[in-house]
Design a protein around this motif. Sequence first.
Motif, PDB file in Angstrom:
ATOM      1  N   GLU A   3      16.129  16.902  -0.854  1.00 19.33           N
ATOM      2  CA  GLU A   3      15.124  17.643  -1.605  1.00 19.33           C
ATOM      3  C   GLU A   3      15.866  18.645  -2.487  1.00 19.33           C
ATOM      4  O   GLU A   3      17.060  18.899  -2.308  1.00 19.33           O
ATOM      5  CB  GLU A   3      14.157  18.346  -0.655  1.00 19.33           C
ATOM      6  CG  GLU A   3      13.401  17.389   0.266  1.00 19.33           C
ATOM      7  CD  GLU A   3      12.394  18.107   1.137  1.00 19.33           C
ATOM      8  OE1 GLU A   3      11.442  18.697   0.578  1.00 19.33           O
ATOM      9  OE2 GLU A   3      12.573  18.090   2.365  1.00 19.33           O
ATOM     10  N   TYR A   4      15.129  19.222  -3.445  1.00 18.38           N
ATOM     11  CA  TYR A   4      15.758  20.126  -4.396  1.00 18.38           C
ATOM     12  C   TYR A   4      14.944  21.402  -4.534  1.00 18.38           C
ATOM     13  O   TYR A   4      13.711  21.377  -4.497  1.00 18.38           O
ATOM     14  CB  TYR A   4      15.904  19.463  -5.771  1.00 18.38           C
ATOM     15  CG  TYR A   4      16.807  18.252  -5.753  1.00 18.38           C
ATOM     16  CD1 TYR A   4      18.193  18.382  -5.870  1.00 18.38           C
ATOM     17  CD2 TYR A   4      16.275  16.979  -5.585  1.00 18.38           C
ATOM     18  CE1 TYR A   4      19.026  17.275  -5.844  1.00 18.38           C
ATOM     19  CE2 TYR A   4      17.099  15.866  -5.552  1.00 18.38           C
ATOM     20  CZ  TYR A   4      18.470  16.021  -5.679  1.00 18.38           C
ATOM     21  OH  TYR A   4      19.294  14.910  -5.629  1.00 18.38           O
ATOM     22  N   LEU A   5      15.670  22.500  -4.683  1.00 18.53           N
ATOM     23  CA  LEU A   5      15.052  23.797  -4.930  1.00 18.53           C
ATOM     24  C   LEU A   5      15.628  24.358  -6.222  1.00 18.53           C
ATOM     25  O   LEU A   5      16.852  24.563  -6.332  1.00 18.53           O
ATOM     26  CB  LEU A   5      15.331  24.754  -3.771  1.00 18.53           C
ATOM     27  CG  LEU A   5      14.820  26.184  -3.942  1.00 18.53           C
ATOM     28  CD1 LEU A   5      13.284  26.201  -4.030  1.00 18.53           C
ATOM     29  CD2 LEU A   5      15.302  27.089  -2.818  1.00 18.53           C
ATOM     30  N   ASP A   6      14.778  24.606  -7.197  1.00 16.91           N
ATOM     31  CA  ASP A   6      15.199  25.206  -8.451  1.00 16.91           C
ATOM     32  C   ASP A   6      15.264  26.720  -8.297  1.00 16.91           C
ATOM     33  O   ASP A   6      14.295  27.352  -7.846  1.00 16.91           O
ATOM     34  CB  ASP A   6      14.239  24.843  -9.583  1.00 16.91           C
ATOM     35  CG  ASP A   6      14.322  23.378  -9.965  1.00 16.91           C
ATOM     36  OD1 ASP A   6      15.451  22.849 -10.028  1.00 16.91           O
ATOM     37  OD2 ASP A   6      13.261  22.755 -10.190  1.00 16.91           O
ATOM     38  N   VAL A   7      16.422  27.276  -8.643  1.00 14.79           N
ATOM     39  CA  VAL A   7      16.605  28.726  -8.659  1.00 14.79           C
ATOM     40  C   VAL A   7      16.969  29.126 -10.078  1.00 14.79           C
ATOM     41  O   VAL A   7      16.978  28.293 -10.983  1.00 14.79           O
ATOM     42  CB  VAL A   7      17.667  29.168  -7.631  1.00 14.79           C
ATOM     43  CG1 VAL A   7      17.206  28.875  -6.209  1.00 14.79           C
ATOM     44  CG2 VAL A   7      19.007  28.504  -7.885  1.00 14.79           C
ATOM     45  N   ALA A   8      17.275  30.393 -10.289  1.00 20.74           N
ATOM     46  CA  ALA A   8      17.406  30.907 -11.655  1.00 20.74           C
ATOM     47  C   ALA A   8      18.437  30.150 -12.489  1.00 20.74           C
ATOM     48  O   ALA A   8      18.210  29.873 -13.671  1.00 20.74           O
ATOM     49  CB  ALA A   8      17.744  32.394 -11.612  1.00 20.74           C
ATOM     50  N   GLU A   9      19.577  29.783 -11.900  1.00 22.13           N
ATOM     51  CA  GLU A   9      20.667  29.215 -12.684  1.00 22.13           C
ATOM     52  C   GLU A   9      20.834  27.712 -12.534  1.00 22.13           C
ATOM     53  O   GLU A   9      21.619  27.102 -13.263  1.00 22.13           O
ATOM     54  CB  GLU A   9      21.997  29.877 -12.288  1.00 22.13           C
ATOM     55  CG  GLU A   9      22.085  31.355 -12.595  1.00 22.13           C
ATOM     56  CD  GLU A   9      23.425  31.915 -12.145  1.00 22.13           C
ATOM     57  OE1 GLU A   9      24.437  31.205 -12.227  1.00 22.13           O
ATOM     58  OE2 GLU A   9      23.441  33.069 -11.684  1.00 22.13           O
TER      59      GLU A   9
END
Length: 268
Positions: A3-9
């Motif tokens: 799974e993937y988690l989008d963060v600021a960078e």
Amino acid sequence: MTEYLDVAEGRIAYDVTGEGPLIVMAPGMGDLRQSYRLLVPELVAAGYRVATFDIRGHGESSTGWDSYTTTAVGSDYAALIRHLGGPATVVGLSWTPDSAVVAAAELPEEVTGVVLLSTWATAPQPGALMAALQRLVVRTPALWAMFYRSLYKGPKPADFKDYVKALKANLREPGRTASFVAVALPESKDSGAYRARVHQPALIVMGDKDPDFDDPRAEAEKYASDLAGSTEIVLIADAGHYPQAERPAEVAAAMLPFLARTAGAAGA
């Protein structure tokens, strides 16, 4: 399943297995989250929900980050805990204990305990020749694989050959070696000051044959002295720098009593 988690960078790749109190784990530099592949089943069988994630630029996480420091990776621990829902125990290995500590300091109500594997209390101070060799090793996946093998001093997992092959292949993907180089810079370890802010209980686990340290227990004791909370130290017999893969059952046996006291009832 990834799974993937989008963060600021960028984007952090992770997976979650099991049900129960949450444990969030990251591997060391130049490694994959599958480094915990033999330990995770032990923890899941004991009633825990375990999330492992690839650090920035490694594994299936994205490349091209502005920052590859231990503080930055600590923010990824925190983001994943918030995303999955705490409270959580954080686990770091080799390079990432100081990132786990950042999350513990920043989320004092959501992080209930800290487990630090093969942790560096003080940054190594190589001479000019050794420093040049280290720079070459992190830029060359085949050389890193050779060095990685040398850090195993206990039994190698049955799939060790295939695992190292996959590790080399991953580092050869576009952008990954550059990310590894950025992580390996001395200035990337920038979060030591956070240790004094960690009041949660901590467990430090070291292999007694870890070739990275002249005295693994002394290294653990030095790190423990920097933390504000109570700390236990366990040495795993006949293990090198990766005890979670060399001696997973023994590492689980060290972790489970600690988790029972700090993470809540297993299976809850």
